[in-house]
Write a protein that holds these residues in place. Structure first.
Motif, mmCIF file in Angstrom:
data_model
loop_
_atom_site.group_PDB
_atom_site.id
_atom_site.type_symbol
_atom_site.label_atom_id
_atom_site.label_comp_id
_atom_site.label_asym_id
_atom_site.label_seq_id
_atom_site.Cartn_x
_atom_site.Cartn_y
_atom_site.Cartn_z
ATOM 1 N N THR A 137 0.807 -1.229 0.000
ATOM 2 C CA THR A 137 0.000 0.000 0.000
ATOM 3 C C THR A 137 0.837 1.274 0.000
ATOM 4 O OG1 THR A 137 -0.091 0.115 2.407
ATOM 5 C CG2 THR A 137 -1.843 -1.135 1.285
ATOM 6 N N GLY A 138 2.091 1.186 0.469
ATOM 7 C CA GLY A 138 2.914 2.377 0.594
ATOM 8 C C GLY A 138 2.562 3.191 1.824
ATOM 9 N N LEU A 139 1.705 2.645 2.693
ATOM 10 C CA LEU A 139 1.282 3.336 3.910
ATOM 11 C C LEU A 139 2.084 2.817 5.099
ATOM 12 C CD1 LEU A 139 -2.570 3.150 3.372
ATOM 13 C CD2 LEU A 139 -1.064 5.107 2.934
ATOM 14 N N ALA A 140 2.060 3.589 6.175
ATOM 15 C CA ALA A 140 2.746 3.176 7.395
ATOM 16 C C ALA A 140 2.156 1.869 7.910
ATOM 17 C CB ALA A 140 2.610 4.263 8.454
ATOM 18 N N ASN A 141 3.011 0.985 8.400
ATOM 19 C CA ASN A 141 2.553 -0.309 8.897
ATOM 20 C C ASN A 141 2.287 -0.258 10.407
ATOM 21 O OD1 ASN A 141 5.063 -0.470 10.153
ATOM 22 N ND2 ASN A 141 5.913 -1.910 8.685
ATOM 23 N N ARG A 142 1.948 -1.397 10.959
ATOM 24 C CA ARG A 142 1.591 -1.478 12.374
ATOM 25 C C ARG A 142 2.754 -1.072 13.271
ATOM 26 N NH1 ARG A 142 -0.793 -6.693 15.636
ATOM 27 N NH2 ARG A 142 -0.395 -5.837 17.693
ATOM 28 N N ARG A 143 3.967 -1.501 12.938
ATOM 29 C CA ARG A 143 5.149 -1.165 13.740
ATOM 30 C C ARG A 143 5.308 0.361 13.834
ATOM 31 N NH1 ARG A 143 9.226 -3.718 10.925
ATOM 32 N NH2 ARG A 143 8.717 -5.618 11.998
ATOM 33 N N TYR A 144 5.151 1.053 12.719
ATOM 34 C CA TYR A 144 5.258 2.507 12.697
ATOM 35 C C TYR A 144 4.148 3.137 13.543
ATOM 36 C CZ TYR A 144 5.570 7.290 10.997
ATOM 37 O OH TYR A 144 5.689 8.648 10.924
ATOM 38 N N ALA A 145 2.931 2.603 13.398
ATOM 39 C CA ALA A 145 1.791 3.132 14.164
ATOM 40 C C ALA A 145 2.025 2.981 15.661
ATOM 41 C CB ALA A 145 0.508 2.431 13.743
ATOM 42 N N GLU A 146 2.588 1.840 16.094
ATOM 43 C CA GLU A 146 2.870 1.627 17.508
ATOM 44 C C GLU A 146 3.926 2.607 18.026
ATOM 45 O OE1 GLU A 146 3.961 -2.497 17.620
ATOM 46 O OE2 GLU A 146 1.868 -3.179 17.681
ATOM 47 N N ILE A 147 4.951 2.848 17.238
ATOM 48 C CA ILE A 147 6.001 3.794 17.639
ATOM 49 C C ILE A 147 5.424 5.197 17.771
ATOM 50 C CG2 ILE A 147 8.121 4.946 16.837
ATOM 51 C CD1 ILE A 147 8.942 2.192 15.656
ATOM 52 N N GLU A 148 4.645 5.615 16.788
ATOM 53 C CA GLU A 148 4.045 6.950 16.822
ATOM 54 C C GLU A 148 3.075 7.086 17.999
ATOM 55 O OE1 GLU A 148 4.572 9.869 15.055
ATOM 56 O OE2 GLU A 148 6.353 8.727 14.506
ATOM 57 N N LEU A 149 2.297 6.047 18.272
ATOM 58 C CA LEU A 149 1.363 6.073 19.394
ATOM 59 C C LEU A 149 2.115 6.232 20.717
ATOM 60 C CD1 LEU A 149 -1.576 5.934 20.240
ATOM 61 C CD2 LEU A 149 -1.372 3.442 20.308
ATOM 62 N N ARG A 150 3.238 5.506 20.868
ATOM 63 C CA ARG A 150 4.057 5.639 22.072
ATOM 64 C C ARG A 150 4.587 7.068 22.217
ATOM 65 N NH1 ARG A 150 7.208 0.970 20.536
ATOM 66 N NH2 ARG A 150 5.864 -0.776 20.941
ATOM 67 N N LYS A 151 5.036 7.654 21.114
ATOM 68 C CA LYS A 151 5.535 9.033 21.153
ATOM 69 C C LYS A 151 4.443 10.006 21.596
ATOM 70 C CE LYS A 151 8.863 8.748 17.354
ATOM 71 N NZ LYS A 151 9.126 9.255 15.979
ATOM 72 N N ARG A 152 3.256 9.855 21.024
ATOM 73 C CA ARG A 152 2.156 10.779 21.347
ATOM 74 C C ARG A 152 1.700 10.609 22.794
ATOM 75 N NH1 ARG A 152 4.557 12.755 18.240
ATOM 76 N NH2 ARG A 152 4.381 12.357 16.054
ATOM 77 N N LEU A 153 1.664 9.370 23.276
ATOM 78 C CA LEU A 153 1.306 9.143 24.675
ATOM 79 C C LEU A 153 2.341 9.777 25.597
ATOM 80 C CD1 LEU A 153 0.041 5.447 24.554
ATOM 81 C CD2 LEU A 153 -1.303 7.462 25.188
ATOM 82 N N ASP A 154 3.613 9.649 25.253
ATOM 83 C CA ASP A 154 4.679 10.254 26.040
ATOM 84 C C ASP A 154 4.546 11.781 26.043
ATOM 85 O OD1 ASP A 154 7.118 10.206 27.574
ATOM 86 O OD2 ASP A 154 8.149 10.881 25.746
ATOM 87 N N GLU A 155 4.272 12.383 24.886
ATOM 88 C CA GLU A 155 4.075 13.830 24.801
ATOM 89 C C GLU A 155 2.867 14.274 25.631
ATOM 90 O OE1 GLU A 155 5.900 14.631 20.337
ATOM 91 O OE2 GLU A 155 3.732 14.547 20.621
ATOM 92 N N MET A 156 1.816 13.460 25.616
ATOM 93 C CA MET A 156 0.627 13.800 26.390
ATOM 94 C C MET A 156 0.955 13.798 27.887
ATOM 95 S SD MET A 156 -3.169 12.087 26.399
ATOM 96 C CE MET A 156 -2.702 10.661 27.367
#
Length: 194
Positions: free
Chosen positions: A146-165
């Motif tokens: 698909t050329g879209l971000a995969n699950r691994r990328y989504a998990e990393i980004e989610l961790r970053k956003r939770l940390d920022e929150m």
């Protein structure tokens, strides 16, 4: 033990790194064989010209012309300190060469700055390593179909956003879309037989 100027010139000429000296007006007064090899410009083509004439057209990662502002040699003479930079220079044949630069002031016997020296060497291995890392990150985080971000990328980004929150109180939202039978949505044609 007393050495003649030729002794030091021979040492500088034998080095693989590029070395050039400028006077206080940034006029090039010495250009070694290493500089010739890396840039494609002979000493006859550059000696007597100013580095500010954009012979090498030093630019940074963002394409800003450093000869106009941010020149390592000019900064070394202004600050009186060693300047270190990762930049690109313009080769005589028209392509950019990534180089590591070290520029420092030259002082007379009274301590006055009378010019500067720039030493530079090719940095293509570093650039190739950065490109390879970016390629591997893309393979690790992007779905090839698909050329879209995969699950691994989504998990990393989610961790970053939770940390920022938690640290800064920055709110965020998540939207997830589940597409059933994704492969049946993609048209796969069979080769025709003659």
């Amino acid at each position: 033990m007393e050495f003649e100027d030729d002794f030091f010139r021979n040492i500088l000429e034998s080095l693989e790194i590029g070395i050039y000296f400028t006077d206080r007006d940034r006029k090039i007064v010495y250009w070694n064989r290493g500089a010739e090899r890396i840039t494609g410009y002979t000493s006859a083509e550059v000696i007597g010209r100013r580095c500010a004439d954009n012979i090498l057209s030093h630019v940074d990662d963002e394409g800003r012309n450093l000869c106009e502002s941010g020149c390592p040699i000019a900064k070394a003479m202004q600050d009186g300190k060693l300047q270190v930079a990762e930049i690109y220079l313009h080769h005589k044949d028209g392509y950019r060469v990534p180089v590591s630069v070290r520029a420092f002031p030259v002082r007379d016997t009274k301590g006055n700055i009378v010019g500067a020296v720039e030493m530079f060497n090719e940095n293509t291995a570093r650039l190739a390593a950065i490109e390879r890392i970016e390629e591997l990150e893309k393979l690790a985080y992007i779905d090839h179909l698909t050329g879209l971000a995969n699950r691994r990328y989504a998990e990393i980004e989610l961790r970053k956003r939770l940390d920022e929150m938690q640290r800064y109180g920055w709110p965020f939202g998540v939207i997830m879309i589940d597409i059933d039978h994704f492969l049946s949505l993609i048209h796969i044609s069979e080769p025709t037989r003659l």
